[in-house]
Design a protein around this motif. Sequence first.
Motif, PDB file in Angstrom:
ATOM      1  N   PRO A 189       0.840  -1.208   0.000  1.00 59.72           N
ATOM      2  CA  PRO A 189       0.000   0.000   0.000  1.00 59.72           C
ATOM      3  C   PRO A 189       0.868   1.249   0.000  1.00 59.72           C
ATOM      4  CG  PRO A 189      -0.697  -1.552   1.701  1.00 59.72           C
ATOM      5  CD  PRO A 189       0.618  -2.040   1.199  1.00 59.72           C
ATOM      6  N   PHE A 190       0.363   2.291  -0.615  1.00 63.26           N
ATOM      7  CA  PHE A 190       1.053   3.573  -0.643  1.00 63.26           C
ATOM      8  C   PHE A 190       0.796   4.307   0.665  1.00 63.26           C
ATOM      9  CE2 PHE A 190       0.415   8.180  -2.107  1.00 63.26           C
ATOM     10  CZ  PHE A 190       1.702   8.544  -1.738  1.00 63.26           C
ATOM     11  N   GLU A 191       1.869   4.602   1.396  1.00 66.14           N
ATOM     12  CA  GLU A 191       1.770   5.350   2.652  1.00 66.14           C
ATOM     13  C   GLU A 191       2.271   6.768   2.408  1.00 66.14           C
ATOM     14  OE1 GLU A 191       3.391   5.170   7.272  1.00 66.14           O
ATOM     15  OE2 GLU A 191       3.482   3.383   6.000  1.00 66.14           O
ATOM     16  N   SER A 192       1.384   7.736   2.474  1.00 65.32           N
ATOM     17  CA  SER A 192       1.740   9.112   2.138  1.00 65.32           C
ATOM     18  C   SER A 192       2.222   9.872   3.370  1.00 65.32           C
ATOM     19  CB  SER A 192       0.545   9.837   1.516  1.00 65.32           C
ATOM     20  OG  SER A 192      -0.505   9.953   2.464  1.00 65.32           O
ATOM     21  N   HIS A 193       3.119  10.833   3.118  1.00 60.57           N
ATOM     22  CA  HIS A 193       3.577  11.761   4.142  1.00 60.57           C
ATOM     23  C   HIS A 193       3.560  13.162   3.543  1.00 60.57           C
ATOM     24  CE1 HIS A 193       4.921   8.659   6.934  1.00 60.57           C
ATOM     25  NE2 HIS A 193       5.562   8.056   5.940  1.00 60.57           N
ATOM     26  N   SER A 194       3.318  14.142   4.371  1.00 60.33           N
ATOM     27  CA  SER A 194       3.396  15.520   3.891  1.00 60.33           C
ATOM     28  C   SER A 194       4.847  15.871   3.594  1.00 60.33           C
ATOM     29  CB  SER A 194       2.826  16.482   4.939  1.00 60.33           C
ATOM     30  OG  SER A 194       3.568  16.398   6.141  1.00 60.33           O
ATOM     31  N   ILE A 195       5.033  16.723   2.594  1.00 54.97           N
ATOM     32  CA  ILE A 195       6.375  17.141   2.216  1.00 54.97           C
ATOM     33  C   ILE A 195       6.771  18.356   3.059  1.00 54.97           C
ATOM     34  CG2 ILE A 195       7.816  17.991   0.338  1.00 54.97           C
ATOM     35  CD1 ILE A 195       6.943  15.060   0.059  1.00 54.97           C
ATOM     36  N   PRO A 196       7.885  18.280   3.768  1.00 52.63           N
ATOM     37  CA  PRO A 196       8.272  19.387   4.637  1.00 52.63           C
ATOM     38  C   PRO A 196       8.705  20.602   3.830  1.00 52.63           C
ATOM     39  CG  PRO A 196       9.974  17.689   4.597  1.00 52.63           C
ATOM     40  CD  PRO A 196       8.806  17.136   3.867  1.00 52.63           C
ATOM     41  N   ASP A 197       8.273  21.770   4.250  1.00 55.75           N
ATOM     42  CA  ASP A 197       8.607  23.024   3.582  1.00 55.75           C
ATOM     43  C   ASP A 197       9.847  23.613   4.236  1.00 55.75           C
ATOM     44  OD1 ASP A 197       8.842  25.469   2.393  1.00 55.75           O
ATOM     45  OD2 ASP A 197       6.789  26.105   2.744  1.00 55.75           O
TER      46      ASP A 197
END
Length: 305
Positions: free
Chosen positions: A194-202
Amino acid sequence: MNQAHFYPIGTAGQPWGPAELAQWRARQVRQRSYADEVLRRIEHLHERFDVATYGEVAYADEHFPLMAIRSPHWQPDLPTVLVTGGVHGYETSGVHGALCFVEEQAARYAGRVNLLVAPCVSPWGYEHIQRWNFDAIDPNRSFRAGSPAQESAALMRLVAPWRGQFVAHIDLHETTNTDASEFMPVLAARDGKPFESHSIPDGFYLVDDAANPQPAFQRTIIQAVQQVTHIAPADAQGGIIGSPLVAQGVIEYAMQALGLCAGITGARYTSTTEVYPDSARATPAQCIAAQVAAVCAGLEFVVTR
């Protein structure tokens, strides 16, 4: 967050085979020139540094020389530092940050430190703006004995004669929006997970070695880089890309266990830099400058110890 399979290659829950690899390769397009953008710049360094080919990457009818730049007057009694860029070829500021450092700053450290710089570890990935190599292997998970990645094996052979002599290794990377839109989904598809998403740090952040944390070294780099660009804040979970913050802008990975480039030297001081080129608050030039600032800060830390 786990999401259902949506990548256009493969079947959900099933790892790729040769047919899926062939489909993935067919989607890859050469988008820039390693010869024009990297090798040409290295050619101009011969008069000031020792420049040598340390290997070759060969895929089908494509051949890429792998280049290393070394201090011209190597002194065994000086601290030795490795700088690497372009382990993930698509991470542009890692490559050009390493080159800019050599062109503009390395001479400052003559007689103070032995430098070994591999500015573009993955030239096929550089040309195709790709995280993986031609075989759909991530070089930055392949720095181990019997590596299946040509790029990783070649770099390990380069550093082997000096392993145990390195004081520091700084590995230059980026975290981009395409990590979430392309590279994490294709990884899940390739492995049938499964694809586990994370927010991209700015912003800029660092990865320290969980098995050998060096908080003062990381703090020195963060303090220098924040004069150039902003440092990534914690996400809603209090971390960055699924890892808890251990200090401002710093997370930890088990570098050797994961087969990461920054774990190959046995150096006391190691760090993986991560800039965010897609930020509305940073330009490409700032991202390159941040990489250069990180290397210089790491070197100043080492030579004053």
